[in-house]
Design a protein around this motif. Structure first.
Motif, short mmCIF file in Angstrom:
data_model
loop_
_atom_site.label_atom_id
_atom_site.label_comp_id
_atom_site.label_asym_id
_atom_site.label_seq_id
_atom_site.Cartn_x
_atom_site.Cartn_y
_atom_site.Cartn_z
N LEU A 66 2.06 -6.26 -94.77
CA LEU A 66 0.92 -6.96 -95.39
C LEU A 66 1.36 -8.40 -95.63
O LEU A 66 2.36 -8.65 -96.32
CB LEU A 66 0.53 -6.28 -96.71
CG LEU A 66 -0.63 -6.85 -97.53
CD1 LEU A 66 -1.31 -5.73 -98.31
CD2 LEU A 66 -0.13 -7.89 -98.54
N LEU A 67 0.60 -9.34 -95.08
CA LEU A 67 0.91 -10.78 -95.23
C LEU A 67 -0.20 -11.43 -96.04
O LEU A 67 -1.38 -11.33 -95.70
CB LEU A 67 1.02 -11.44 -93.86
CG LEU A 67 1.31 -12.95 -93.88
CD1 LEU A 67 2.67 -13.24 -94.48
CD2 LEU A 67 1.20 -13.52 -92.47
N GLU A 68 0.18 -12.13 -97.10
CA GLU A 68 -0.76 -12.78 -98.00
C GLU A 68 -0.55 -14.29 -97.98
O GLU A 68 0.58 -14.76 -98.09
CB GLU A 68 -0.58 -12.27 -99.44
CG GLU A 68 -0.75 -10.78 -99.60
CD GLU A 68 -0.35 -10.31 -100.99
OE1 GLU A 68 -0.70 -9.17 -101.33
OE2 GLU A 68 0.33 -11.08 -101.72
N PHE A 95 -3.64 -10.25 -94.39
CA PHE A 95 -3.58 -9.76 -93.01
C PHE A 95 -2.76 -8.47 -92.96
O PHE A 95 -1.61 -8.43 -93.43
CB PHE A 95 -2.94 -10.82 -92.09
CG PHE A 95 -3.60 -12.18 -92.18
CD1 PHE A 95 -4.71 -12.46 -91.42
CD2 PHE A 95 -3.09 -13.16 -93.04
CE1 PHE A 95 -5.32 -13.70 -91.49
CE2 PHE A 95 -3.68 -14.40 -93.10
CZ PHE A 95 -4.80 -14.68 -92.34
N PHE A 96 -3.39 -7.40 -92.39
CA PHE A 96 -2.71 -6.11 -92.20
C PHE A 96 -2.40 -5.93 -90.71
O PHE A 96 -3.18 -6.38 -89.85
CB PHE A 96 -3.59 -4.95 -92.68
CG PHE A 96 -3.79 -4.92 -94.18
CD1 PHE A 96 -2.85 -4.33 -95.00
CD2 PHE A 96 -4.93 -5.45 -94.75
CE1 PHE A 96 -3.04 -4.29 -96.37
CE2 PHE A 96 -5.13 -5.41 -96.12
CZ PHE A 96 -4.17 -4.83 -96.93
N ASN A 97 -1.30 -5.26 -90.42
CA ASN A 97 -1.02 -4.91 -89.03
C ASN A 97 -1.61 -3.54 -88.69
O ASN A 97 -2.27 -2.91 -89.54
CB ASN A 97 0.50 -4.94 -88.75
CG ASN A 97 1.26 -3.89 -89.53
OD1 ASN A 97 0.73 -3.30 -90.47
ND2 ASN A 97 2.51 -3.65 -89.15
N ALA A 100 -5.64 -2.90 -89.08
CA ALA A 100 -6.35 -2.70 -90.35
C ALA A 100 -7.22 -3.90 -90.71
O ALA A 100 -8.02 -3.83 -91.65
CB ALA A 100 -5.36 -2.41 -91.46
N GLY A 101 -7.07 -5.02 -89.98
CA GLY A 101 -7.98 -6.14 -90.19
C GLY A 101 -7.50 -7.13 -91.24
O GLY A 101 -6.40 -7.07 -91.77
N THR A 102 -8.43 -8.08 -91.54
CA THR A 102 -8.18 -9.15 -92.52
C THR A 102 -9.15 -8.99 -93.68
O THR A 102 -10.36 -8.79 -93.47
CB THR A 102 -8.36 -10.53 -91.88
OG1 THR A 102 -7.46 -10.66 -90.78
CG2 THR A 102 -8.09 -11.64 -92.87
#
Length: 277
Positions: A66-68, A95-97, A100-102
């Motif tokens: 998970l990138l924030e 952003f999920f890998n 899983a979408g944004t």
């Protein structure tokens, strides 16, 4: 300027899905106490072996990263070199890998900066956050097994969350310069009184001079003079000289009553006044 580094190992104690988060941030103070900046953090999900055996393929359906990216605003409402409490808030994308979408995320919370040495600070506080829209987020983070008789598993990241925060902060512009600035503030002289132009425009009225006290005259004696008191003796005055002209030549002198020597003259009174009664 305020670069930060944060680490959150609390999720490692989860028996099913452990997590480890770390982040970097940068803030710039635009006015006293108010800063704007951006924070970037990354969270890694670690699925336990027993959990993966119970739900096969879950680590490929649900995100493992998970990138924030969150722009934030922060306000330090009490500024001190040793202890500075603050509040912050921000909104940004997540952003999920694994498809899983944004999604969107909001963050907020209180905290405090504690000085360790020089420009090095420790930041501690409590963070509150949540993902939106919640319906699409829950659908993207739900595990659907191949066996329809087995119910799905929701990775609970979309609901309201809170937790402790700990970070290391490097504050450029602090340290020695902050101490010197504090010392200058302490030595600052008291403010001068406000300037009033009316004091110069209006001339002061002269003060009246005190009137001289009247001289006291000696009081006159009252009543009749005592018996036997002699009248005051007035000083004798010489007769004023007369400017009589000297006798001119050829003028006989007026006869006098002085008899020449050798003669005896007896005056005869012509007018005898009667004695007083």
């Amino acid at each position: 300027m305020r670069p930060t580094f944060g680490l959150s190992p609390w999720g490692l104690f989860n028996p099913e899905i452990a997590s480890l988060s770390f982040g970097l941030g940068f803030n710039y103070f635009i006015v006293k106490g108010l800063s704007v900046g951006v924070g970037i953090s990354d969270t890694v999900f670690i699925y336990r072996s027993a959990f993966k055996a119970r739900y096969p393929g879950i680590e490929t359906q649900l995100p493992t990263n998970l990138l924030e990216v969150t722009p934030t605003a922060q306000y330090v409402f009490f500024r001190s070199r040793r202890f500075s409490p603050y509040v912050y808030a921000g909104v940004g994308p997540v952003f999920f890998n694994h498809g899983a979408g944004t999604h969107g995320q909001w963050v907020a919370g209180p905290g405090v900066y504690v000085n360790v040495a020089g420009p090095l600070y420790v930041s501690g506080g409590v963070g509150f956050s949540g993902l939106f829209p919640s319906g699409r987020c829950n659908e993207a983070l739900t595990y659907h097994p191949d066996d329809p008789m087995v119910g799905g598993v929701l990775l609970d990241l979309c609901s309201f969350r809170w937790g402790p925060q700990l970070g290391v902060v490097l504050a450029f512009g602090g340290g020695k310069r902050s101490r010197e600035r504090d010392e200058r503030k302490q030595r600052r002289p008291p403010p001068e009184p406000m300037y009033n132009p009316l004091d110069e425009a209006v001339e002061p009225e002269p003060e009246p001079e005190p009137e001289p006290e009247p001289e006291l005259e000696p009081a006159e004696a009252e009543g009749p003079e005592p018996l036997g008191a002699e009248p005051p003796i007035e000083p004798a005055t010489e007769p004023a000289p007369t400017d009589a002209p000297p006798p001119s030549e050829g003028v006989e002198p007026a006869p006098t009553d002085v008899a020449p020597p050798g003669e005896h003259v007896i005056p005869v009174p012509t007018d005898v006044a009667s004695p007083p009664a």
